[in-house]
Design a protein around this motif. Structure first.
Motif, PDB file in Angstrom:
ATOM      1  N   PHE A   1       0.844  -1.194   0.000  1.00  0.00           N
ATOM      2  CA  PHE A   1       0.000   0.000   0.000  1.00  0.00           C
ATOM      3  C   PHE A   1       0.880   1.246   0.000  1.00  0.00           C
ATOM      4  CE2 PHE A   1       0.630  -1.515   4.298  1.00  0.00           C
ATOM      5  CZ  PHE A   1       0.879  -0.392   5.062  1.00  0.00           C
ATOM      6  N   THR A   2       0.257   2.357  -0.317  1.00  0.00           N
ATOM      7  CA  THR A   2       0.977   3.632  -0.425  1.00  0.00           C
ATOM      8  C   THR A   2       0.811   4.444   0.849  1.00  0.00           C
ATOM      9  OG1 THR A   2       0.690   3.687  -2.825  1.00  0.00           O
ATOM     10  CG2 THR A   2       1.139   5.787  -1.732  1.00  0.00           C
ATOM     11  N   GLN A   3       1.899   5.041   1.294  1.00  0.00           N
ATOM     12  CA  GLN A   3       1.850   5.982   2.410  1.00  0.00           C
ATOM     13  C   GLN A   3       2.289   7.355   1.928  1.00  0.00           C
ATOM     14  OE1 GLN A   3       4.121   4.508   5.786  1.00  0.00           O
ATOM     15  NE2 GLN A   3       2.305   3.565   6.663  1.00  0.00           N
ATOM     16  N   CYS A   4       1.727   8.376   2.535  1.00  0.00           N
ATOM     17  CA  CYS A   4       2.095   9.765   2.246  1.00  0.00           C
ATOM     18  C   CYS A   4       2.462  10.422   3.569  1.00  0.00           C
ATOM     19  CB  CYS A   4       0.935  10.505   1.582  1.00  0.00           C
ATOM     20  SG  CYS A   4       0.413   9.781   0.029  1.00  0.00           S
ATOM     21  N   ASP A   5       3.754  10.659   3.767  1.00  0.00           N
ATOM     22  CA  ASP A   5       4.253  11.165   5.042  1.00  0.00           C
ATOM     23  C   ASP A   5       4.836  12.571   4.911  1.00  0.00           C
ATOM     24  OD1 ASP A   5       3.741   8.569   5.787  1.00  0.00           O
ATOM     25  OD2 ASP A   5       5.643   8.293   6.841  1.00  0.00           O
ATOM     26  N   ILE A   6       4.629  13.359   5.955  1.00  0.00           N
ATOM     27  CA  ILE A   6       5.402  14.585   6.126  1.00  0.00           C
ATOM     28  C   ILE A   6       6.061  14.514   7.499  1.00  0.00           C
ATOM     29  CG2 ILE A   6       4.352  16.240   4.538  1.00  0.00           C
ATOM     30  CD1 ILE A   6       2.457  17.074   6.803  1.00  0.00           C
ATOM     31  N   ASP A   7       7.315  14.945   7.557  1.00  0.00           N
ATOM     32  CA  ASP A   7       8.072  14.910   8.800  1.00  0.00           C
ATOM     33  C   ASP A   7       8.884  16.190   8.931  1.00  0.00           C
ATOM     34  OD1 ASP A   7       8.188  11.766   9.891  1.00  0.00           O
ATOM     35  OD2 ASP A   7       7.848  11.946   7.737  1.00  0.00           O
ATOM     36  N   ILE A   8       9.045  16.639  10.157  1.00  0.00           N
ATOM     37  CA  ILE A   8       9.919  17.774  10.446  1.00  0.00           C
ATOM     38  C   ILE A   8      11.016  17.277  11.383  1.00  0.00           C
ATOM     39  CG2 ILE A   8      10.090  20.101  11.395  1.00  0.00           C
ATOM     40  CD1 ILE A   8       7.174  20.540  10.644  1.00  0.00           C
ATOM     41  N   LEU A   9      12.253  17.340  10.910  1.00  0.00           N
ATOM     42  CA  LEU A   9      13.395  16.820  11.647  1.00  0.00           C
ATOM     43  C   LEU A   9      14.269  17.977  12.112  1.00  0.00           C
ATOM     44  CD1 LEU A   9      14.290  13.990   9.088  1.00  0.00           C
ATOM     45  CD2 LEU A   9      12.689  13.887  10.996  1.00  0.00           C
ATOM     46  N   GLY A  10      14.612  17.982  13.389  1.00  0.00           N
ATOM     47  CA  GLY A  10      15.493  19.017  13.915  1.00  0.00           C
ATOM     48  C   GLY A  10      14.780  20.164  14.611  1.00  0.00           C
ATOM     49  N   ASP A  11      13.456  20.052  14.828  1.00  0.00           N
ATOM     50  CA  ASP A  11      12.699  21.112  15.497  1.00  0.00           C
ATOM     51  C   ASP A  11      12.084  20.543  16.775  1.00  0.00           C
ATOM     52  OD1 ASP A  11      11.138  23.187  16.350  1.00  0.00           O
ATOM     53  OD2 ASP A  11      10.062  23.465  14.465  1.00  0.00           O
ATOM     54  N   ALA A  12      12.598  20.999  17.923  1.00  0.00           N
ATOM     55  CA  ALA A  12      12.105  20.488  19.205  1.00  0.00           C
ATOM     56  C   ALA A  12      10.888  21.253  19.713  1.00  0.00           C
ATOM     57  CB  ALA A  12      13.231  20.571  20.242  1.00  0.00           C
ATOM     58  N   THR A  13      10.521  22.359  19.058  1.00  0.00           N
ATOM     59  CA  THR A  13       9.390  23.161  19.522  1.00  0.00           C
ATOM     60  C   THR A  13       8.068  22.591  19.008  1.00  0.00           C
ATOM     61  OG1 THR A  13       9.224  24.677  17.628  1.00  0.00           O
ATOM     62  CG2 THR A  13      10.901  25.157  19.288  1.00  0.00           C
ATOM     63  N   ASN A  14       6.973  23.062  19.600  1.00  0.00           N
ATOM     64  CA  ASN A  14       5.675  22.562  19.149  1.00  0.00           C
ATOM     65  C   ASN A  14       5.233  23.190  17.825  1.00  0.00           C
ATOM     66  OD1 ASN A  14       4.655  25.103  19.829  1.00  0.00           O
ATOM     67  ND2 ASN A  14       3.778  24.389  21.781  1.00  0.00           N
ATOM     68  N   MET A  15       6.074  24.041  17.249  1.00  0.00           N
ATOM     69  CA  MET A  15       5.805  24.534  15.898  1.00  0.00           C
ATOM     70  C   MET A  15       5.705  23.379  14.916  1.00  0.00           C
ATOM     71  SD  MET A  15       5.289  27.118  13.876  1.00  0.00           S
ATOM     72  CE  MET A  15       5.888  28.574  14.711  1.00  0.00           C
ATOM     73  N   ALA A  16       6.496  22.319  15.170  1.00  0.00           N
ATOM     74  CA  ALA A  16       6.472  21.152  14.283  1.00  0.00           C
ATOM     75  C   ALA A  16       5.089  20.505  14.287  1.00  0.00           C
ATOM     76  CB  ALA A  16       7.538  20.150  14.711  1.00  0.00           C
ATOM     77  N   GLU A  17       4.544  20.239  15.471  1.00  0.00           N
ATOM     78  CA  GLU A  17       3.220  19.618  15.555  1.00  0.00           C
ATOM     79  C   GLU A  17       2.152  20.503  14.922  1.00  0.00           C
ATOM     80  OE1 GLU A  17       5.244  17.707  19.202  1.00  0.00           O
ATOM     81  OE2 GLU A  17       5.470  19.488  17.964  1.00  0.00           O
ATOM     82  N   ILE A  18       2.233  21.803  15.179  1.00  0.00           N
ATOM     83  CA  ILE A  18       1.243  22.739  14.637  1.00  0.00           C
ATOM     84  C   ILE A  18       1.261  22.725  13.112  1.00  0.00           C
ATOM     85  CG2 ILE A  18       0.628  25.191  14.461  1.00  0.00           C
ATOM     86  CD1 ILE A  18       1.768  25.453  17.379  1.00  0.00           C
ATOM     87  N   GLU A  19       2.449  22.800  12.521  1.00  0.00           N
ATOM     88  CA  GLU A  19       2.581  22.786  11.062  1.00  0.00           C
ATOM     89  C   GLU A  19       2.086  21.471  10.469  1.00  0.00           C
ATOM     90  OE1 GLU A  19       4.923  24.981   8.343  1.00  0.00           O
ATOM     91  OE2 GLU A  19       3.027  25.671   9.203  1.00  0.00           O
ATOM     92  N   LEU A  20       2.421  20.357  11.107  1.00  0.00           N
ATOM     93  CA  LEU A  20       2.022  19.043  10.600  1.00  0.00           C
ATOM     94  C   LEU A  20       0.502  18.891  10.614  1.00  0.00           C
ATOM     95  CD1 LEU A  20       4.736  16.865  12.366  1.00  0.00           C
ATOM     96  CD2 LEU A  20       4.529  17.206   9.900  1.00  0.00           C
TER      97      LEU A  20
END
Length: 420
Positions: free
Chosen positions: A135-154
């Protein structure tokens, strides 16, 4: 003996009508994620078996398609265990390969790095609705950001994509934190060395309900006082950011004060900024099975589909398994096959699709006329129409019916004697 014409169990042939929907969904996802600054990367479908079996993938490690060693390295006579026969396997998700990719190429990448991956993964699972072995997966990841900006953007990027693809389906983003999961269990008196089993049981909440969770925990031998306290806490919590902050105060003795405030801040910011209409809810029973999650976790449920259609979370320890130095990491994956299943069951209609027209040419026409027909088709294509040029079958009615399934709604017929 005749060759087998059916695909291998759990894998399938994709017909043109569905393929168009798949391409549409993939293009919408790619376009949306790029608008959020994500850069597309690609990793091999084959990974080292040591990586795949490193106890990062939970139950998925039981579902690996393992690959035999090749040539002289494959020695059946001297093999004593399975590891003597295999050295690699097909990837079961895109997160582990991305972590290896970043560990190997990080010096050449910006930091933080916003990665977009789209590709096939394989699990030797039991096939069912919306679940296949390839099956196909579509992922986005933010690497190197410890702030919650990563979760918000995702969360913003994923919900924007889902809103575009499935505008008719209401959906809910459920959110929790592994720290809160642990804090609640410790607060209620469960032993720290038994928390994994508590969470495995809690993860069954949507199937067996609160009473079922209580019964199973008691059956496993946990103290009745702890079980009752846990059930009371779970049933008393609200779904908004205020409930998260209140829970943080309750768990003050066993939970870092920053954990609850961080989660509440994510919820407040997403609610304030999001332009897509969806429900964001704190869910203290959300566990997610992957053992690599270290903090925030989230999952999306959609009207019209029984399971989740997207999920993810923070996994700050995985890259350190490769490099020896932990790197903040957070990701969100859309269940591509499940989204396609939903759209196909709704008729496979594509929003704002280009018009599709079929030119059918009667067999036996003078080939000298082909140029005139092709020129006409090229003119329409230039104007944004998708034009299929094909010879006319003897059973023209059936041919049109088949083309109609592929979205061709207009037909132009060319005959030997005259244009009709």
């Amino acid at each position: 003996m005749a060759l087998k014409k059916k695909p291998v169990t759990g894998m399938r042939d994709i017909l043109p009508a569905e393929m168009q929907v798949r391409e549409y969904v993939m293009n919408q996802i790619r376009e949306t994620y790029r608008s959020f600054g994500f850069t597309q990367v690609e990793t091999p479908c084959v990974e080292h078996i040591e990586n795949l079996t490193s106890k990062q993938g939970g139950d998925n490690e039981k579902l690996i398609f393992k690959i035999l060693k090749r040539g002289e390295k494959l020695n059946l006579e001297t093999a004593e265990a399975e590891n003597d026969l295999t050295d690699s396997g097909l990837r079961y998700d895109l997160t582990l390969p991305l972590s290896r990719y970043y560990s190997n190429n990080g010096a050449q990448l910006p930091s933080p790095f916003k990665a977009l991956q789209m590709g096939s993964v394989w699990r030797a699972d039991r096939p069912q609705r919306g679940r296949f072995r390839q099956f196909t997966q579509c992922d986005i990841d933010i690497l190197g950001d410890a702030t919650n900006m990563a979760e918000i953007e995702l969360i913003l990027a994923t919900t924007t994509a889902l809103g575009k693809i499935c505008p008719k389906n209401a959906f809910t983003v459920r959110i929790n934190d592994r720290g809160i999961l642990k804090g609640m269990a410790l607060y209620c008196g469960f032993p720290e060395d038994g928390l994994d089993q508590v969470f495995i049981t809690l993860d069954k909440m949507d199937k067996i309900g609160l009473d079922g969770v209580k019964a199973e925990l008691l059956e496993l031998g946990y103290a009745a006082e702890s079980v009752e306290k846990y059930a009371g806490l779970l049933s008393s919590l609200g779904e908004d950011a205020a409930a998260v902050r209140g829970l943080g105060e309750t768990l003050a003795g066993v939970l870092d004060a920053k954990t609850a405030e961080n989660l509440a801040n994510i919820m407040d910011t997403v609610t304030e900024v999001a332009e897509t209409d969806f429900k964001l809810a704190f869910d203290p029973t959300l566990v997610r099975g992957m053992s690599y999650y270290t903090g925030t976790i989230f999952e999306v449920s959609m009207e019209g589909f029984g399971g989740s259609v997207a999920g993810g979370g923070r996994y700050d320890k995985m890259i350190g398994k490769f490099t020896g130095q932990d790197t903040p990491a957070c990701g969100f994956s859309i269940g591509f096959e499940r989204i396609v299943t939903i759209l196909m069951e709704q008729g496979g209609e594509i929003e704002n699709a280009a018009p599709k027209k079929a030119y059918l040419i009667e067999k036996g026409m003078d080939p000298a006329r082909y140029g005139q027909i092709m020129k006409q088709a090229m003119g329409e294509r230039k104007a944004g129409v998708q034009v299929l040029v094909s010879m006319m079958n003897k059973n023209k009615k059936f041919q049109k019916e088949q083309l109609n399934k592929e979205g061709y709604t207009e037909f132009v017929e060319f005959y030997k004697e005259a244009l009709k």
